[in-house]
Design a protein around this motif. Structure first.
Motif, PDB file in Angstrom:
ATOM      1  N   ILE A 288     -61.094 -21.450  39.202  1.00  0.00           N
ATOM      2  CA  ILE A 288     -61.323 -23.123  39.256  1.00  0.00           C
ATOM      3  C   ILE A 288     -60.971 -23.299  37.571  1.00  0.00           C
ATOM      4  CG2 ILE A 288     -63.678 -23.201  38.325  1.00  0.00           C
ATOM      5  CD1 ILE A 288     -62.918 -25.370  41.143  1.00  0.00           C
ATOM      6  N   PRO A 289     -60.276 -24.405  37.263  1.00  0.00           N
ATOM      7  CA  PRO A 289     -59.923 -24.691  35.866  1.00  0.00           C
ATOM      8  C   PRO A 289     -61.153 -25.022  35.177  1.00  0.00           C
ATOM      9  CG  PRO A 289     -58.586 -25.766  37.203  1.00  0.00           C
ATOM     10  CD  PRO A 289     -59.376 -25.220  38.299  1.00  0.00           C
ATOM     11  N   THR A 290     -61.678 -24.184  34.294  1.00  0.00           N
ATOM     12  CA  THR A 290     -62.888 -24.251  33.692  1.00  0.00           C
ATOM     13  C   THR A 290     -62.816 -25.225  32.378  1.00  0.00           C
ATOM     14  OG1 THR A 290     -62.334 -22.367  32.372  1.00  0.00           O
ATOM     15  CG2 THR A 290     -64.053 -22.043  34.316  1.00  0.00           C
ATOM     16  N   ASP A 291     -61.727 -25.600  32.035  1.00  0.00           N
ATOM     17  CA  ASP A 291     -61.508 -26.528  30.917  1.00  0.00           C
ATOM     18  C   ASP A 291     -62.133 -27.828  31.607  1.00  0.00           C
ATOM     19  OD1 ASP A 291     -59.525 -26.722  32.769  1.00  0.00           O
ATOM     20  OD2 ASP A 291     -57.797 -26.920  31.291  1.00  0.00           O
ATOM     21  N   GLU A 292     -61.919 -28.158  32.590  1.00  0.00           N
ATOM     22  CA  GLU A 292     -62.447 -29.574  33.300  1.00  0.00           C
ATOM     23  C   GLU A 292     -63.602 -29.317  34.274  1.00  0.00           C
ATOM     24  OE1 GLU A 292     -59.574 -32.096  34.645  1.00  0.00           O
ATOM     25  OE2 GLU A 292     -60.982 -33.227  35.748  1.00  0.00           O
ATOM     26  N   VAL A 293     -63.766 -28.278  34.834  1.00  0.00           N
ATOM     27  CA  VAL A 293     -64.809 -28.233  35.817  1.00  0.00           C
ATOM     28  C   VAL A 293     -66.261 -28.083  35.247  1.00  0.00           C
ATOM     29  CG1 VAL A 293     -65.698 -27.167  38.070  1.00  0.00           C
ATOM     30  CG2 VAL A 293     -63.125 -27.810  37.734  1.00  0.00           C
ATOM     31  N   ILE A 294     -67.221 -28.855  35.465  1.00  0.00           N
ATOM     32  CA  ILE A 294     -68.590 -28.716  35.242  1.00  0.00           C
ATOM     33  C   ILE A 294     -69.488 -27.717  36.145  1.00  0.00           C
ATOM     34  CG2 ILE A 294     -70.700 -30.046  34.208  1.00  0.00           C
ATOM     35  CD1 ILE A 294     -68.596 -32.163  33.532  1.00  0.00           C
TER      36      ILE A 294
END
Lengths: 612, 1117
Positions: A288-294
């Motif tokens: 998962i793109p961790t820049d955006e996903v909380i």
């Protein structure tokens, strides 16, 4: 020595002689693979394991994120037969389930920890202790909030109940009180939960400060709008008593939670400058793109953690033939930030020059997939799997292997920064604090990621979307401002089919009637077809389709009548493909009824307004 | 291999014929005489006078006389039923009279009871003994299968036909568990169970054991203790009856060796491959019809299928046409390619035939060596049983070895040391393929005839892999269960006063080591020329291992006192002590990633995780003290008192001990002076009555301790599955013994010198304090209400058995025969249960176990016009409408509200649902006929159930066919027996109504929905599963002794026996795919579990029962 102990002694003597087992406890035995509860919660690891258990049981499932019923049965998705809940005359308190012990075990689990974790006090540092207390209180608030969304008033439970506890036999607590206590728990959690690397890992699974704040924003926005747009508490039909927080208090709580996240700089939109794919990567990637996903639920092919979301979308029988509607498609802007001119356009043409999120939500021209054998090829919609001609793309793994198996390996975001921006924008707009700067930072940023030019509503170049304003027009109500309309558009185009957002948005905005709203009062509106296309057939993505008397994967059967569950065309021989299906809405449906089976067990229990 | 049955029969008959002709003996003089009753001096008519060791004999005439040609050396034997047999050497006498003494042995015989024996006349409980001979020629895989139906009140519920499954053994009643649909709106399966295990306690030579581990040739007697009074001495273990197996003791005073061997051919009771339509084109047309039926409406012909079971790119109208063309050419070419370059198949494959053999075989050899002297007696026995598999591909094999040594050393007249050691191993290896389903259901889902297993280039097809065909064939995937069991009992017997005072003590150690392995290898298929794809990826291949160990110890000390108190008093006192200690440990582990299919060793695998480790110990202890006094006065008035005081580690300290008493009374009217008039024909007339109360401690060991356990999470945390725990189990409010109280009245009658015997019992068994969930609490409590001793139920039942034994002369030779019929029945009703809402799917007060709720029906609609005028019925789904049409089942609106509903599914409001039947077997019976003439024995044993209903569950594809899933089986029994429809107008009509077709309109999934007309139980498709089965037929021939005189063989017997030869059942009217004796879901040996209901395992997917034909030989040296 009495007889009994005499007999036991004889036996113990014999037992010793027999087995050399320790003799005092021949009749006292303990298992080797469980721990006595009385000695648990003594170490940090005990706390951690217990919190893992809360995740194990209560982390939203893949399907509740990606196939949430609140979305499936909302106004913008066509389904084969709709939810029974919205079928005319079908639903009542006898059909309802969800007030049994299993439905409250979640809250009991949280309280079990909160009641017993005191044993760890002094054995772990205060920071750690408070973090775990925060996690448990977050989950407790989460549990109560789910009940509030479903039933409105609900008992506030803050300890493990004994079977004769008086709470079991009284009326439900008032929603406003419950939400006040929920907010208390959320605040405690937001203050005390840590976001140190131990709790904020790349898997985005653990509960930490950011998860709490983002969830708090969602929750506060929900409650704020609910208080604003509903004049009464739907549980009772009585006006709000405003004894605790007001609508604005909740908007402000939402704003502060969002600001804390935004200011931290920990998250940003997943934007690599590729508007064609950036959005999709949030929903179709194993990593998962961790820049955006909380917060997320992770899938992994290697670890065999996979799910069946794609199967639901791509099966003629497994799912509900979920299909995006024309209304949904119409909500996407064109790339220059203006609304579309007309929607009487063939499928092959309408994706051109549109918000890049459209073709990442609905399969459009050029959409490819990998069949069971061979390499990727074009795919046209399968009419036996989608009811009005549009096929979802958003969550689907583009490989036929996933079409009839539980092999989908895309991880799903439960909370992401994009939603935080939307929550923030809405709360700001509702409280009159929206500015062009904030707009650019929120809605503007989301549009920019999708390749859409940012136009601030009201500014030069802004073009009013009459379709949208008509869509939200409710008789006897002041029309929504352009700001709010655009924010609502953005919630659809950005959050469509995620976490049940659309369904709960409609409910909090008091637009529940939209769920039963149908094109010309007939049914769901799908693809547009010209008279020629109806007669001679048409092509989508290189495949041939027809309108005929048989429904197959490439054909819909037109019926003479517009009876339920048949197809017709909006203009008779051409126009929008309509899937005729009638649903019903009544205002009592903002809440589920308390199941009938619950009443014999508690004579003081009260039914929700309108369901009696 | 195809060995014809007839060949067996013929060879057996030839042997018998040869020996019949051998009847030579020098007969030189004639002897004659009279046979009379020594007591009454009346002549005895029909008595047999025989020359010993030959078949030369005579039956006495109406005046009791006989006449025979003999030689002086001959020994005459005179025998008659009910008298003691006499032997006389002829010498030179021409007249020999026989004064026959009445034989009271039949009445005085000993009966095995708990911790000892009693004379039959003293017996006041419901006890039945079965001699080991009854099982002698039954060559079944385990003893439980042979016991079925032999004893009134003993219910053996087979789980399936697997040789290693012994089924469940119940005395009086059955299981109280059942599964139902989950709710009125969900047809998923939901399990219900109530109370502790109600299975019978099986003791082999006094030690808890298992029938399936027994060598049938070792069995001397099997005693079944049915009521509480008889099993009282077993206390908390014997609450639901006890089966006591006694193994043979050495008897002869010389060395004897017995060999018994048999070869068996087995055939499945159900031959699926004959009942399923496997013509590709016929199947495909029907598939399309059913599929379209799913959403057909008067305005739409329904959706034409574009795939079979959702697999991409196979099915279309043009495919069907092409298939028709290939079919007309005899399926000579079964291959093709589609536009995408993928394989398309035009097959005609009988998948069942690819998997199954018509016959499989088994064999057994048993040797028994007996030796006995004054000081030492010993017997050794060994047996091997081997059964091959039912599969044509994939190795299946079941092998067991038994060994037993039993002996005694007499130190002096008062003191004896005994040892009984048994060793048993079993090994069962089965082919295995798990693709989330049991094997047979997998064949329903993926074994469509239009597909083929192999591509033209020899690669495996998707279907060949997906059905498991290649996994079976390559034999790398398997499921193996192996166990080694060792048991030894050391005992002492002290007898200070011969036949009066006896003390025995014994100690037993028993160990079981079980090893289970399951291997699933990766698999690839080719869907297009040159393209290989994974079906089971290498990372998903696995090897699972189970290692279970049981160590069990038990000790007993028993004092028996039988003083000689003269003619008037008989006293039998037993007192004893019993201790048990059991440890069970279990280890389980799985590793993924098999690299070399042939070598699934953990060391040769590359999975990064050893999954699901499981390591636990369950341990319990039990101490008991018991006593029994049996006293009879004047052999008429009998009283017996028994009691047990038990302590169990499974209960909290304060509630560990329980006292369980019983009392029995018996009155032998036949011994009363006022009954003297009947002495000539009435041998025994006894009335018995007893009441007893027992505890049941069959619960899991640690129910009362608040515990927290640790598991591995299924949620991925940063690439790993961490451990987690959750809130502790809620301990019960209080926990004590489940109490089982039985009231039993019985009557025993023996008349005409015990020719005719009758025995009958009526009983009420009440079970109280059953541990169930407490009264339902309001939801916010958040947990299942703490359980406690809240439940109760009651079983009423009766048993009768009638036996006739006699002997007549046939062709000058005695023909002895016996007939025995048993019939029994019971009904169990819930008397207390916490079900506040009155949910009819659950237990409720007054529920008779097994009841089926469903709709009443009135045939089907003949036209849409008729259907339109009917009440609203939302159980029919047509297209996306919930309404009914012509050819659909017509439900009756019982409550007259103008709508078919299930109400809220409660007792108060159950809409149109009604109790339409009951699935519990009723009127169970067994019937034996035995004949013996001139060495020829014929035994027949019928067994069956008089009444039983069955409603085929959701997903039972062998019953519902394509009404379940359209891509499932097309059943031959349904073809031509479905309604034909005229769809040409909007008023559809049924065109073949006059032929009364059984099956309604072709609508896919109509038996496969949460609400569907066939998913819901209804009286139209309710089946009667009563049956009569010729369980066993044995023909044997014992060679005359004379013939064997010159050989070293002292006894020789050949026999032919069959099991399950014929079955009559009303079930066969509508289905030939079910065995009425075993209607079951698949078993968990195959992955995919045994979840029932929608998407679960329907009925009929279990391993089939076998019909067998055995030829055997028994020799004694």
């Amino acid at each position: 020595m009495n007889m009994k102990s005499f007999l036991i002694n004889i036996s113990i003597a014999a037992a010793v002689a027999l087995s050399m087992s320790s003799c005092e406890d021949f009749l006292t035995r303990e298992p080797t693979n469980s721990v006595p509860a009385s000695s648990y919660f003594a170490t940090e690891n005990d706390l951690k394991l217990y919190c893992n258990g809360l995740i194990e049981s209560y982390l939203p499932s893949f399907t509740s994120v990606a196939l949430n019923g609140e979305d499936s049965y909302s106004d913008l998705v066509a389904t084969k037969s709709g939810s029974d809940f919205y079928h005319p005359g079908l639903w009542n308190a006898s059909k309802q389930t969800g007030w049994s012990s299993g439905n409250f075990s979640f809250i009991r689990s949280c309280n079990y920890m909160l009641d017993n974790m005191g044993r760890a006090k002094g054995k772990v540092t205060d920071d750690i202790y408070n973090h775990y207390e925060g996690v448990a209180r977050f989950w407790r608030a989460y549990g109560h909030f789910s009940k509030v969304m479903q039933y409105g008033n609900t008992p506030w439970l803050d300890h493990v109940l004994q079977k004769d506890d008086s709470i079991l036999y009284v009326k439900r607590d008032d929603r406003e009180y419950v939400m006040h206590k929920v907010l208390e728990d959320m605040d405690f959690a937001a203050t005390n939960c840590l976001a140190t690397p131990l709790y904020f890992t790349s898997g985005r699974t653990s509960v930490n400060k950011w998860v709490v704040l983002a969830y708090k924003a969602r929750l506060c926005l929900f409650e704020a709008a609910y208080r604003k747009y509903h004049s009464t508490n739907p549980s009772t039909g009585e006006p709000w008593n405003n004894k605790y927080e007001s609508a604005d208090d909740f908007y402000n709580e939402c704003i502060s939670a969002c600001e804390e996240i935004m200011k931290s700089g920990v998250f940003k939109l997943h934007n690599t400058g590729k508007p064609q794919t950036d959005f999709s990567e949030l929903f179709k990637s194993e990593t998962i793109p961790t820049d955006e996903v909380i917060w997320s639920r992770q899938a992994s092919e290697e670890m065999s953690v996979t799910h069946n979301v794609t199967w639901y979308f791509r099966s003629a029988t497994y799912g509900q033939k979920y299909s995006p509607t024309k209304d949904l498609v119409d909500m996407f802007l064109t790339l220059d930030g203006t609304p579309i001119e007309t929607d009487e356009v063939s499928v092959s043409d309408e994706f051109t020059n549109r918000d890049w999120r459209l073709c990442q939500t609905v399969s459009g021209p050029g959409y490819t997939y990998t069949p069971l054998t061979g390499t990727a090829i074009l795919r046209g919609p399968d009419f036996s799997c989608c009811i009005v001609g549009y096929e979802f793309n958003k969550w689907c793994i583009d490989n036929a292997l996933n079409y009839s198996s539980s092999l989908s390996n895309n991880s799903v975001p439960i909370l992401r920064y994009g939603e935080v921006l939307l929550d923030y924008a809405e709360a700001k707009a509702e409280t009159g604090g929206m500015t062009e700067e904030i707009w650019a930072e929120t809605i503007g940023a989301l549009r920019q990621r999708a390749g859409v030019t940012n136009v601030y509503p009201g500014s030069a170049g802004y073009k009013k979307d009459t379709f949208l304003s008509d869509y939200y027009k409710v008789e006897g109500q002041t029309p929504l401002s352009d700001l709010l309309l655009e924010i609502r558009r953005e919630r659809v185009t950005e959050l469509c089919y995620e976490n049940g957002t659309r369904g709960s948005d409609l409910k909090r905005w008091a637009l529940g009637s939209f769920i039963a709203k149908r094109y010309n009062n007939q049914g769901w509106r799908g693809i547009y077809l010209t008279a020629d296309e109806v007669k001679k057939g048409f092509k989508i993505n290189g495949y041939d389709y027809t309108i005929s008397t048989k429904t197959t994967s490439t054909s819909y059967a037109l019926a003479n009548s517009g009876a339920d569950a048949t197809w017709s065309l909006s203009k008779g021989s051409y126009g929008y493909l309509i899937y005729n299906y009638k649903l019903e809405w009544a205002d009592k449906m903002y809440l589920d009824p308390i199941p009938k089976t619950a009443f014999p067990l508690n004579e003081n229990l009260d039914q929700n307004f309108g369901w009696n | 291999m195809k060995i014809k049955l007839e060949q067996f029969l013929i060879s057996a008959l030839v042997l018998i014929g040869m020996s019949l002709s051998f009847n030579a003996s020098a007969q030189t003089l004639t002897v004659s005489g009279v046979v009379y009753d020594a007591k009454t001096n009346e002549p005895v008519i029909g008595a047999a006078v025989m020359v010993k060791g030959t078949t030369n004999g005579f039956a006495t005439n109406n005046d009791g006389t006989y006449s025979l040609k003999v030689s002086p050396k001959d020994v005459l034997v005179c025998q008659f039923f009910g008298y003691k047999t006499q032997e006389v050497t002829v010498g030179n006498r021409a007249k020999i009279d026989f004064a026959l003494q009445e034989d009271s042995q039949l009445l005085e015989q000993s009966v095995v009871v708990g911790y000892g024996t009693l004379k039959k006349t003293q017996l006041v409980g419901a006890v039945e003994n079965l001699s080991g001979e009854a099982l002698e020629d039954r060559k079944t895989a385990n003893v439980a299968r042979s016991l079925q139906g032999q004893i009134a009140g003993l219910n053996i519920v087979q789980s399936d036909g697997k040789p290693n499954h012994e089924g469940s053994i119940y005395i009086r009643g059955g299981s109280r568990s059942y599964s139902s649909r989950k709710s009125m709106t969900s047809a998923s399966g939901s399990g219900h169970s109530f109370g502790n295990s109600s299975g019978a306690l099986v003791l082999v030579d006094g030690v808890e054991g298992s029938l399936s581990q027994l060598n049938p040739d070792d069995i001397e007697t099997i005693a079944v203790l049915k009521d509480a009074a008889s099993s009282a001495v077993y206390g908390s273990r014997g609450a639901y009856g006890v089966i006591l197996v006694t193994t043979k003791n050495p008897v002869s005073d010389k060395v004897t060796v017995n060999y018994n061997g048999a070869f068996t051919l087995n055939r499945r009771n159900i031959i699926w491959e004959d009942g399923i339509e496997y013509d590709g084109y016929t199947w495909a047309k029907s598939f399309a019809d059913f599929f379209q039926g799913n959403d057909r409406t008067p305005t739409s012909a329904g959706t034409f299928p574009n795939a079979v079971n959702n697999i991409d790119g196979t099915f279309s109208q043009s495919y069907l046409e092409e298939l028709g063309k290939r079919a007309s050419e005899g399926y000579k070419n079964q291959y093709g390619l589609n536009a995408k370059g993928e394989y398309v198949y035009y097959g005609n494959t009988n998948w069942m035939k690819l998997f199954y053999k018509p016959y499989n075989s088994s064999m057994t050899h048993n040797i028994n060596i007996n030796a006995s002297s004054k000081k030492i007696s010993y017997s050794l026995s060994g047996r091997v049983f081997d059964q091959s598999g039912i599969y044509k591909i994939g190795s299946e094999n079941f092998t067991t070895y038994n060994f037993r040594s039993k002996g005694a050393i007499k130190i002096n007249d008062y003191f004896k040391i005994t040892n009984n050691t048994a060793f048993f191993t079993d090994s069962y290896v089965q082919p295995f393929f798990a693709y989330n389903m049991t094997h047979l259901r997998n064949l329903e889902h993926r074994g469509q005839p239009i597909f083929v297993p192999t591509n033209e280039d020899g690669t495996h097809t998707y279907w060949g892999e997906n059905t498991g065909y290649w996994r079976y064939k390559e034999e790398n995937d398997y499921n193996s269960d192996k166990s080694t069991n060792f048991q030894t009992t050391f005992g002492i017997e002290l007898e200070p006063i011969k036949d009066v005072l006896k003390f025995t003590a014994d100690y037993t150690y028993k160990a079981r080591r079980y090893v289970g392995d399951r291997v699933r290898t990766p698999s690839q298929y080719s869907g297009a020329p040159g393209v290989m794809s994974d079906l089971i990826q290498q990372v998903d291949s696995y090897h699972s291992k189970w290692r279970n160990n049981t160590n069990y110890q038990t000790a007993n000390a028993v004092l028996t006192y039988t003083p000689k108190l003269g003619d008037k008093h008989d006293l039998n006192v037993v007192a004893g002590w019993n201790l048990e200690d059991s440890d069970y440990t279990r280890y389980y582990m799985q590793r993924k990633g098999i690299i070399w299919n042939e070598y699934p060793s953990y060391e040769l695998m590359d999975g990064i995780d050893y999954a699901n480790p499981d390591d636990y110990l369950t341990s319990y202890g039990l101490i008991g003290f018991f006593g029994r006094v049996n006293y009879s006065f004047l052999k008429r008035y009998i009283v017996e008192v028994a009691a047990r005081y038990d302590g169990s580690s499974k209960f909290p300290t304060s509630q560990q001990w329980g006292f369980f008493p019983s009392v029995s009374l018996g009155w032998r009217l036949s011994e009363e002076p006022f009954m003297d008039w009947s002495d000539s024909w009435l041998d025994n007339f006894k009335i018995r009555a007893n009441v007893g109360s027992l505890g049941n401690s069959n619960i899991s060991a640690y129910r009362f301790i608040e515990l927290m356990s640790v598991n591995k999470s299924s949620v991925l945390f940063d690439g790993a599955f961490p451990s987690y725990t959750s809130q502790a189990t809620i301990v019960p409010d209080g926990l004590t013994w489940e109490t089982v109280t039985t009231y039993d009245v019985g009557l025993d009658l023996d008349v005409l010198k015990s020719r005719l015997s009758f025995s009958g019992d009526y009983y009420i068994r009440k079970t109280d304090d059953v541990i169930i969930a407490g009264p339902e609490l309001p939801g916010p409590y958040g947990a299942t209400s703490p359980s406690g001793n809240y439940g109760a139920f009651k079983t009423n039942g009766w048993e009768v058995s009638l036996q006739w034994r006699d002997q007549v002369m046939l062709l000058g030779k005695p023909l002895s025969y016996n007939l025995k019929a048993s019939l029994w029945d019971s009904v169990t009703e819930v008397s207390e249960y916490n079900n506040t809402s009155g949910d009819i799917l659950n237990y409720y007060k007054g529920k008779k176990l097994g009841e089926i709720w469903g709709f009443r029906t009135d045939g089907y609609f003949l036209s849409n016009a008729e259907a339109n005028n009917w009440v609203i019925d939302k159980f029919h789904k047509n297209g996306n409408n919930f309404r009914e049409y012509a050819g659909d089942l017509k439900f009756i609106d019982l409550d007259g509200d103008g709508e078919i509903t299930t109400g809220s599914g409660t007792l108060e409001d159950h809409g149109d649902l009604d109790r339409i039947g009951n699935v519990s077997p009723r009127y169970t019976f067994g019937f034996n006929v035995g004949l013996n003439w001139n060495g020829i024995g014929v035994d027949m044993f019928f067994q069956g159930v008089g009444k039983r209903d069955w409603y085929p569950e959701v997903e039972s594809g062998f019953f519902w066919g394509q009404y379940n899933r359209p891509y499932g089986f097309l059943l031959k029994s349904q073809e031509g027996n479905m309604v034909n429809m005229d769809y040409s107008t909007t008023n559809w009509t049924v065109t073949n109504a006059s032929e009364h077709p059984y099956w309604t309109r072709q609508v896919a999934y109509s038996a496969n929905r949460n609400v569907g007309p066939l998913t819901w139980e209804n009286d139209y498709y309710l089946q009667s599963a009563a049956y009569v089965r010729l369980k066993n037929l044995t023909v044997s021939y014992t060679f005359p002794k004379k013939l064997l005189e010159k050989t070293f063989i002292s006894k020789a017997k050949v026999y032919f026996t069959t099991e399950n030869l014929f079955t009559f059942s009303p079930i066969y009217k509508h289905t030939d795919m079910y065995d009425p004796e075993v209607i079951n879901n698949g078993d968990s040996d195959f992955d995919g579990g045994t979840q029932t209901g929608l998407s679960g395992v329907g009925e009929g997917y279990s391993y089939p029962m076998l019909k067998s034909f055995t030829f055997g030989l028994s020799l004694t040296f």
